[in-house]
Design a protein around this motif. Structure first.
Motif, PDB file in Angstrom:
ATOM      1  N   ARG A   8       5.428  10.774   3.881  1.00 29.54           N
ATOM      2  CA  ARG A   8       4.740  10.433   5.127  1.00 29.54           C
ATOM      3  C   ARG A   8       3.273  10.836   5.041  1.00 29.54           C
ATOM      4  O   ARG A   8       2.380  10.057   5.412  1.00 29.54           O
ATOM      5  CB  ARG A   8       5.406  11.123   6.314  1.00 29.54           C
ATOM      6  CG  ARG A   8       4.772  10.775   7.656  1.00 29.54           C
ATOM      7  CD  ARG A   8       5.342  11.613   8.786  1.00 29.54           C
ATOM      8  NE  ARG A   8       6.749  11.348   9.007  1.00 29.54           N
ATOM      9  CZ  ARG A   8       7.729  12.185   8.688  1.00 29.54           C
ATOM     10  NH1 ARG A   8       7.445  13.366   8.099  1.00 29.54           N
ATOM     11  NH2 ARG A   8       8.983  11.884   8.943  1.00 29.54           N
ATOM     12  N   ALA A   9       3.016  12.027   4.545  1.00 25.58           N
ATOM     13  CA  ALA A   9       1.635  12.494   4.408  1.00 25.58           C
ATOM     14  C   ALA A   9       0.852  11.602   3.455  1.00 25.58           C
ATOM     15  O   ALA A   9      -0.326  11.291   3.700  1.00 25.58           O
ATOM     16  CB  ALA A   9       1.626  13.943   3.912  1.00 25.58           C
ATOM     17  N   HIS A  10       1.498  11.176   2.370  1.00 28.72           N
ATOM     18  CA  HIS A  10       0.823  10.299   1.418  1.00 28.72           C
ATOM     19  C   HIS A  10       0.524   8.934   2.041  1.00 28.72           C
ATOM     20  O   HIS A  10      -0.573   8.381   1.836  1.00 28.72           O
ATOM     21  CB  HIS A  10       1.686  10.111   0.168  1.00 28.72           C
ATOM     22  CG  HIS A  10       1.136   9.084  -0.778  1.00 28.72           C
ATOM     23  ND1 HIS A  10       0.022   9.327  -1.558  1.00 28.72           N
ATOM     24  CD2 HIS A  10       1.527   7.805  -1.039  1.00 28.72           C
ATOM     25  CE1 HIS A  10      -0.248   8.243  -2.268  1.00 28.72           C
ATOM     26  NE2 HIS A  10       0.647   7.309  -1.965  1.00 28.72           N
ATOM     27  N   LEU A  11       1.456   8.385   2.787  1.00 29.21           N
ATOM     28  CA  LEU A  11       1.238   7.092   3.432  1.00 29.21           C
ATOM     29  C   LEU A  11      -0.015   7.130   4.304  1.00 29.21           C
ATOM     30  O   LEU A  11      -0.833   6.193   4.287  1.00 29.21           O
ATOM     31  CB  LEU A  11       2.445   6.716   4.290  1.00 29.21           C
ATOM     32  CG  LEU A  11       3.751   6.374   3.574  1.00 29.21           C
ATOM     33  CD1 LEU A  11       4.886   6.217   4.590  1.00 29.21           C
ATOM     34  CD2 LEU A  11       3.615   5.110   2.737  1.00 29.21           C
ATOM     35  N   LEU A  12      -0.167   8.219   5.039  1.00 34.29           N
ATOM     36  CA  LEU A  12      -1.317   8.341   5.930  1.00 34.29           C
ATOM     37  C   LEU A  12      -2.606   8.601   5.162  1.00 34.29           C
ATOM     38  O   LEU A  12      -3.653   7.996   5.448  1.00 34.29           O
ATOM     39  CB  LEU A  12      -1.060   9.465   6.939  1.00 34.29           C
ATOM     40  CG  LEU A  12       0.091   9.214   7.920  1.00 34.29           C
ATOM     41  CD1 LEU A  12       0.397  10.472   8.717  1.00 34.29           C
ATOM     42  CD2 LEU A  12      -0.232   8.045   8.847  1.00 34.29           C
ATOM     43  N   ALA A  13      -2.538   9.462   4.157  1.00 29.45           N
ATOM     44  CA  ALA A  13      -3.743   9.807   3.394  1.00 29.45           C
ATOM     45  C   ALA A  13      -4.257   8.629   2.578  1.00 29.45           C
ATOM     46  O   ALA A  13      -5.476   8.456   2.414  1.00 29.45           O
ATOM     47  CB  ALA A  13      -3.451  10.998   2.475  1.00 29.45           C
ATOM     48  N   ALA A  14      -3.345   7.805   2.055  1.00 31.00           N
ATOM     49  CA  ALA A  14      -3.731   6.684   1.202  1.00 31.00           C
ATOM     50  C   ALA A  14      -4.042   5.420   1.993  1.00 31.00           C
ATOM     51  O   ALA A  14      -4.470   4.416   1.412  1.00 31.00           O
ATOM     52  CB  ALA A  14      -2.618   6.396   0.199  1.00 31.00           C
ATOM     53  N   GLY A  15      -3.841   5.444   3.300  1.00 29.16           N
ATOM     54  CA  GLY A  15      -4.085   4.256   4.108  1.00 29.16           C
ATOM     55  C   GLY A  15      -3.012   3.202   3.969  1.00 29.16           C
ATOM     56  O   GLY A  15      -3.216   2.042   4.339  1.00 29.16           O
ATOM     57  N   LEU A  16      -1.848   3.598   3.468  1.00 26.63           N
ATOM     58  CA  LEU A  16      -0.718   2.671   3.383  1.00 26.63           C
ATOM     59  C   LEU A  16      -0.083   2.464   4.754  1.00 26.63           C
ATOM     60  O   LEU A  16       0.511   1.423   5.030  1.00 26.63           O
ATOM     61  CB  LEU A  16       0.325   3.206   2.407  1.00 26.63           C
ATOM     62  CG  LEU A  16      -0.055   3.128   0.934  1.00 26.63           C
ATOM     63  CD1 LEU A  16       0.720   4.151   0.115  1.00 26.63           C
ATOM     64  CD2 LEU A  16       0.193   1.726   0.413  1.00 26.63           C
ATOM     65  N   ALA A  17      -0.162   3.470   5.583  1.00 27.58           N
ATOM     66  CA  ALA A  17       0.292   3.403   6.974  1.00 27.58           C
ATOM     67  C   ALA A  17      -0.708   4.189   7.814  1.00 27.58           C
ATOM     68  O   ALA A  17      -1.704   4.699   7.294  1.00 27.58           O
ATOM     69  CB  ALA A  17       1.701   3.955   7.111  1.00 27.58           C
ATOM     70  N   GLY A  18      -0.431   4.278   9.115  1.00 29.18           N
ATOM     71  CA  GLY A  18      -1.446   4.830  10.002  1.00 29.18           C
ATOM     72  C   GLY A  18      -2.519   3.770  10.212  1.00 29.18           C
ATOM     73  O   GLY A  18      -2.230   2.578  10.288  1.00 29.18           O
ATOM     74  N   THR A  19      -3.761   4.181  10.281  1.00 25.38           N
ATOM     75  CA  THR A  19      -4.860   3.217  10.368  1.00 25.38           C
ATOM     76  C   THR A  19      -5.070   2.588   8.999  1.00 25.38           C
ATOM     77  O   THR A  19      -5.286   3.289   8.012  1.00 25.38           O
ATOM     78  CB  THR A  19      -6.156   3.916  10.820  1.00 25.38           C
ATOM     79  OG1 THR A  19      -5.940   4.515  12.115  1.00 25.38           O
ATOM     80  CG2 THR A  19      -7.299   2.918  10.915  1.00 25.38           C
ATOM     81  N   VAL A  20      -4.955   1.267   8.927  1.00 26.54           N
ATOM     82  CA  VAL A  20      -5.024   0.560   7.650  1.00 26.54           C
ATOM     83  C   VAL A  20      -6.285  -0.294   7.575  1.00 26.54           C
ATOM     84  O   VAL A  20      -6.978  -0.499   8.575  1.00 26.54           O
ATOM     85  CB  VAL A  20      -3.774  -0.311   7.434  1.00 26.54           C
ATOM     86  CG1 VAL A  20      -2.528   0.562   7.316  1.00 26.54           C
ATOM     87  CG2 VAL A  20      -3.603  -1.334   8.557  1.00 26.54           C
ATOM     88  N   ALA A  21      -6.557  -0.789   6.379  1.00 27.13           N
ATOM     89  CA  ALA A  21      -7.786  -1.558   6.167  1.00 27.13           C
ATOM     90  C   ALA A  21      -7.719  -2.959   6.766  1.00 27.13           C
ATOM     91  O   ALA A  21      -8.751  -3.572   7.049  1.00 27.13           O
ATOM     92  CB  ALA A  21      -8.083  -1.652   4.673  1.00 27.13           C
ATOM     93  N   THR A  22      -6.519  -3.480   6.950  1.00 27.02           N
ATOM     94  CA  THR A  22      -6.376  -4.807   7.547  1.00 27.02           C
ATOM     95  C   THR A  22      -6.894  -4.767   8.982  1.00 27.02           C
ATOM     96  O   THR A  22      -6.500  -3.901   9.766  1.00 27.02           O
ATOM     97  CB  THR A  22      -4.899  -5.248   7.545  1.00 27.02           C
ATOM     98  OG1 THR A  22      -4.378  -5.110   6.224  1.00 27.02           O
ATOM     99  CG2 THR A  22      -4.771  -6.691   7.998  1.00 27.02           C
TER     100      THR A  22
END
Length: 271
Positions: A8-22
């Motif tokens: 979960r922490a990685h998803l958020l830190a890498a922008g895979l989830a949370g606020t995303v670039a799309t």
């Protein structure tokens, strides 16, 4: 072993989830085009239900966690990491079930520059588990309509993962291919199997047209999808896509490695 909390922490830190670039604009544009049955965003799916823009927004809010507010029309889009984690568990469960019976699997991507490594690791693990990783119709020409007109690509496989590349591309078999949303490559691959008198895959794994195109033809399909790819989530809602995992599909390729480890562990495919 990667814990749920660490992923979960990685998803958020890498922008895979949370606020995303799309962007929100990109997502809403896709919903508008899908509602109008534009083939560029249908990805090979022929929806059974009538989907309005508001229907799609509600669906994407439910499946991805984007804002359900129709007045929210700009800025970055959002993916709920809890929904990503739940979908990754379902994705891994389907992989594990097919691997347990040593089924035949077809993997393909329209995002080779980003996602080839993710799928290739799955292909390696499935093969090691005794599954047949299919590579039909290699070299077949596929004519795909692009914004530059109709262009001809060749169907190729890298480490067991299908992609398309331009005929003049050098280093076939090692260089990554072209980005595409088209369902035509998976149709060519499945046609190649049929023409050879071979059974269809037990599972198709991929993104974009690989998932929707396969699901539309009756193959079980699972894959990854961004907030501007409503077709996979519509296919899931209508029962033609088994699992659609919401995440940003355009981040750095190495950011997907923790997802690979998590999925393989959950599927009991870790090597």
């Amino acid at each position: 072993m990667l814990s749920v909390g660490a992923l979960r922490a990685h998803l958020l830190a890498a922008g895979l989830a949370g606020t995303v670039a799309t962007s929100r604009e990109e997502s809403l544009r896709s919903y508008r085009l899908f509602a109008a049955r534009d083939p560029r965003v249908l990805l090979g799916l022929d929806p059974e239900w009538g989907w309005s823009e508001s229907d799609l927004l509600r669906l994407m809010a439910d499946r991805c966690g984007v804002s359900a507010d129709p007045e929210h029309r700009s800025g970055s889009d959002v993916i709920d990491p809890e929904r990503t984690l739940a979908a990754l568990d379902a994705f891994a469960a389907r992989l594990g079930e097919v691997a347990a019976r040593r089924g035949a699997v077809l993997l393909g991507t329209g995002h080779p520059h980003r996602l080839l490594g993710f799928y290739a690791a799955l292909a390696d693990a499935l093969s090691a588990a005794g599954c047949r990783v299919l590579t039909p119709a290699q070299g077949r020409c596929v004519d795909i309509t692009t914004r530059f007109g109709v262009r001809t690509y060749n169907l190729d496989y890298v480490r067991g993962v299908a992609l398309v590349r331009e005929p003049e591309a050098e280093g076939a078999g090692c260089e990554t291919g072209a980005h595409t949303h088209s369902p035509l490559p998976v149709r060519a691959a499945l046609e190649g199997l049929a023409m050879a008198g071979r059974p269809l895959p037990d599972l198709v794994v991929g993104d974009h047209g690989w998932v929707c195109g396969a699901g539309q033809l009756g193959c079980e399909a699972i894959g990854l999808a961004d907030t501007d790819d409503p077709a996979l989530f519509v296919g899931e809602a209508e029962g033609r896509v088994s699992v659609a995992v919401p995440l940003d599909d355009g981040v750095r390729s190495d950011y997907y490695r923790p997802l690979t480890r998590y999925v393989l562990n959950r599927a009991s495919l870790s090597q």
